[in-house]
Every structure is written in structure tokens, then in C-alpha cells.
Write a protein that holds these residues in place. Structure first.
Motif, PDB file in Angstrom:
ATOM      1  N   GLY A  65      -0.617  10.278  21.329  1.00  0.00           N
ATOM      2  CA  GLY A  65      -1.859  10.852  21.849  1.00  0.00           C
ATOM      3  C   GLY A  65      -2.938   9.782  21.996  1.00  0.00           C
ATOM      4  O   GLY A  65      -3.675   9.760  22.982  1.00  0.00           O
ATOM      5  N   LEU A  66      -3.022   8.883  21.013  1.00  0.00           N
ATOM      6  CA  LEU A  66      -3.967   7.767  21.093  1.00  0.00           C
ATOM      7  C   LEU A  66      -3.627   6.843  22.249  1.00  0.00           C
ATOM      8  O   LEU A  66      -4.508   6.382  22.973  1.00  0.00           O
ATOM      9  CB  LEU A  66      -3.958   6.963  19.791  1.00  0.00           C
ATOM     10  CG  LEU A  66      -4.675   7.570  18.602  1.00  0.00           C
ATOM     11  CD1 LEU A  66      -4.445   6.717  17.368  1.00  0.00           C
ATOM     12  CD2 LEU A  66      -6.148   7.708  18.883  1.00  0.00           C
ATOM     13  N   ARG A  67      -2.342   6.584  22.430  1.00  0.00           N
ATOM     14  CA  ARG A  67      -1.899   5.721  23.527  1.00  0.00           C
ATOM     15  C   ARG A  67      -2.336   6.308  24.878  1.00  0.00           C
ATOM     16  O   ARG A  67      -2.871   5.611  25.729  1.00  0.00           O
ATOM     17  CB  ARG A  67      -0.385   5.552  23.487  1.00  0.00           C
ATOM     18  CG  ARG A  67       0.155   4.574  24.512  1.00  0.00           C
ATOM     19  CD  ARG A  67       1.671   4.478  24.491  1.00  0.00           C
ATOM     20  NE  ARG A  67       2.239   4.342  23.166  1.00  0.00           N
ATOM     21  CZ  ARG A  67       2.350   3.190  22.491  1.00  0.00           C
ATOM     22  NH1 ARG A  67       1.925   2.072  23.046  1.00  0.00           N
ATOM     23  NH2 ARG A  67       2.902   3.166  21.299  1.00  0.00           N
ATOM     24  N   LYS A  68      -2.134   7.609  25.055  1.00  0.00           N
ATOM     25  CA  LYS A  68      -2.508   8.272  26.310  1.00  0.00           C
ATOM     26  C   LYS A  68      -4.023   8.218  26.521  1.00  0.00           C
ATOM     27  O   LYS A  68      -4.501   8.000  27.626  1.00  0.00           O
ATOM     28  CB  LYS A  68      -2.036   9.721  26.311  1.00  0.00           C
ATOM     29  CG  LYS A  68      -0.535   9.861  26.239  1.00  0.00           C
ATOM     30  CD  LYS A  68       0.023  10.143  27.597  1.00  0.00           C
ATOM     31  CE  LYS A  68       1.489  10.428  27.482  1.00  0.00           C
ATOM     32  NZ  LYS A  68       2.307   9.462  28.147  1.00  0.00           N
ATOM     33  N   ARG A  69      -4.765   8.401  25.452  1.00  0.00           N
ATOM     34  CA  ARG A  69      -6.230   8.356  25.534  1.00  0.00           C
ATOM     35  C   ARG A  69      -6.708   6.970  25.971  1.00  0.00           C
ATOM     36  O   ARG A  69      -7.588   6.836  26.819  1.00  0.00           O
ATOM     37  CB  ARG A  69      -6.811   8.721  24.173  1.00  0.00           C
ATOM     38  CG  ARG A  69      -8.282   8.902  24.161  1.00  0.00           C
ATOM     39  CD  ARG A  69      -8.709   9.435  22.818  1.00  0.00           C
ATOM     40  NE  ARG A  69     -10.146   9.575  22.787  1.00  0.00           N
ATOM     41  CZ  ARG A  69     -10.812  10.083  21.801  1.00  0.00           C
ATOM     42  NH1 ARG A  69     -10.169  10.507  20.726  1.00  0.00           N
ATOM     43  NH2 ARG A  69     -12.117  10.171  21.842  1.00  0.00           N
ATOM     44  N   ILE A  70      -6.114   5.936  25.393  1.00  0.00           N
ATOM     45  CA  ILE A  70      -6.460   4.563  25.767  1.00  0.00           C
ATOM     46  C   ILE A  70      -6.059   4.291  27.210  1.00  0.00           C
ATOM     47  O   ILE A  70      -6.816   3.680  27.968  1.00  0.00           O
ATOM     48  CB  ILE A  70      -5.815   3.557  24.793  1.00  0.00           C
ATOM     49  CG1 ILE A  70      -6.450   3.685  23.405  1.00  0.00           C
ATOM     50  CG2 ILE A  70      -5.952   2.125  25.312  1.00  0.00           C
ATOM     51  CD1 ILE A  70      -5.703   2.957  22.302  1.00  0.00           C
ATOM     52  N   GLU A  71      -4.871   4.752  27.617  1.00  0.00           N
ATOM     53  CA  GLU A  71      -4.407   4.571  28.998  1.00  0.00           C
ATOM     54  C   GLU A  71      -5.398   5.181  29.984  1.00  0.00           C
ATOM     55  O   GLU A  71      -5.743   4.558  30.992  1.00  0.00           O
ATOM     56  CB  GLU A  71      -3.039   5.231  29.200  1.00  0.00           C
ATOM     57  CG  GLU A  71      -1.892   4.481  28.590  1.00  0.00           C
ATOM     58  CD  GLU A  71      -0.587   5.268  28.646  1.00  0.00           C
ATOM     59  OE1 GLU A  71      -0.575   6.437  29.107  1.00  0.00           O
ATOM     60  OE2 GLU A  71       0.439   4.719  28.210  1.00  0.00           O
ATOM     61  N   LYS A  72      -5.868   6.382  29.707  1.00  0.00           N
ATOM     62  CA  LYS A  72      -6.812   7.056  30.600  1.00  0.00           C
ATOM     63  C   LYS A  72      -8.106   6.268  30.715  1.00  0.00           C
ATOM     64  O   LYS A  72      -8.663   6.126  31.800  1.00  0.00           O
ATOM     65  CB  LYS A  72      -7.111   8.472  30.106  1.00  0.00           C
ATOM     66  CG  LYS A  72      -5.996   9.442  30.347  1.00  0.00           C
ATOM     67  CD  LYS A  72      -6.357  10.812  29.834  1.00  0.00           C
ATOM     68  CE  LYS A  72      -5.199  11.768  29.985  1.00  0.00           C
ATOM     69  NZ  LYS A  72      -5.504  13.088  29.417  1.00  0.00           N
ATOM     70  N   ARG A  73      -8.588   5.746  29.596  1.00  0.00           N
ATOM     71  CA  ARG A  73      -9.849   5.007  29.609  1.00  0.00           C
ATOM     72  C   ARG A  73      -9.727   3.686  30.357  1.00  0.00           C
ATOM     73  O   ARG A  73     -10.670   3.233  30.981  1.00  0.00           O
ATOM     74  CB  ARG A  73     -10.338   4.776  28.187  1.00  0.00           C
ATOM     75  CG  ARG A  73     -10.798   6.058  27.555  1.00  0.00           C
ATOM     76  CD  ARG A  73     -11.150   5.878  26.102  1.00  0.00           C
ATOM     77  NE  ARG A  73     -11.782   7.088  25.645  1.00  0.00           N
ATOM     78  CZ  ARG A  73     -13.035   7.159  25.204  1.00  0.00           C
ATOM     79  NH1 ARG A  73     -13.769   6.079  25.123  1.00  0.00           N
ATOM     80  NH2 ARG A  73     -13.545   8.297  24.822  1.00  0.00           N
ATOM     81  N   ALA A  74      -8.580   3.059  30.312  1.00  0.00           N
ATOM     82  CA  ALA A  74      -8.397   1.744  30.935  1.00  0.00           C
ATOM     83  C   ALA A  74      -7.903   1.833  32.380  1.00  0.00           C
ATOM     84  O   ALA A  74      -7.921   0.831  33.092  1.00  0.00           O
ATOM     85  CB  ALA A  74      -7.423   0.923  30.103  1.00  0.00           C
TER      86      ALA A  74
END
Length: 80
Positions: free
Chosen positions: A27-36
């Protein structure tokens, strides 16, 4: 004799967060992906969001830093 301490790897920390503390790593990985994602679309090497700087190299988020606040420059009065 000094007590020896184990070296704790990043992998062990991630697993402890995931399995010991119940942190959703994916979930953290997906959140970071969306932000970047927007930065990547514009071929930027980073993006600042919510006080953090996401650094990007070769299509990968390589690190996340606290964004430094810019200091106001003091004006030096000219000598008369």
C-alpha cells in the motif's frame, strides 16, 4: 568484554514493519508511485509534495528526503 550487537539490515526492518507492526508495504509502495507519477511523466528528477522530496533516477524513486525550507537571505547594508 563488550557485548556484541547484531547488524540489522534494511530487509529485516521492512519485514518487521510488515509482519511485526502490520504496516501495508505494498500500500505504501502504491502511494509513493502515485505521488511520483507526475514527475516521471515530465522527466523530472524529483518532486516536492507535503514537505517531502521524492528523488527519481532511471524511472525509480530512489529516496525520499525532508524538503529543506529556504532560508531568507539577510540583506547586507552597503557601507557609506
Amino acid at each position: 568484554m563488550r557485548k556484541r550487537r547484531p547488524i540489522v539490515t534494511d530487509h529485516a526492518i521492512v519485514r518487521y514493519l510488515e509482519r511485526g507492526l502490520g504496516v501495508n508495504i505494498e500500500g505504501l509502495r502504491k502511494r509513493i508511485e502515485k505521488r511520483a507519477a507526475l514527475a516521471l511523466q515530465h522527466n523530472a528528477d524529483g518532486v516536492r509534495i507535503d514537505g517531502l522530496t521524492f528523488k527519481i533516477a532511471e524511472g525509480r524513486v530512489t529516496t525520499i528526503l525532508e524538503t529543506q525550507k529556504r532560508r531568507k537571505r539577510r540583506r547586507v547594508k552597503a557601507a557609506k
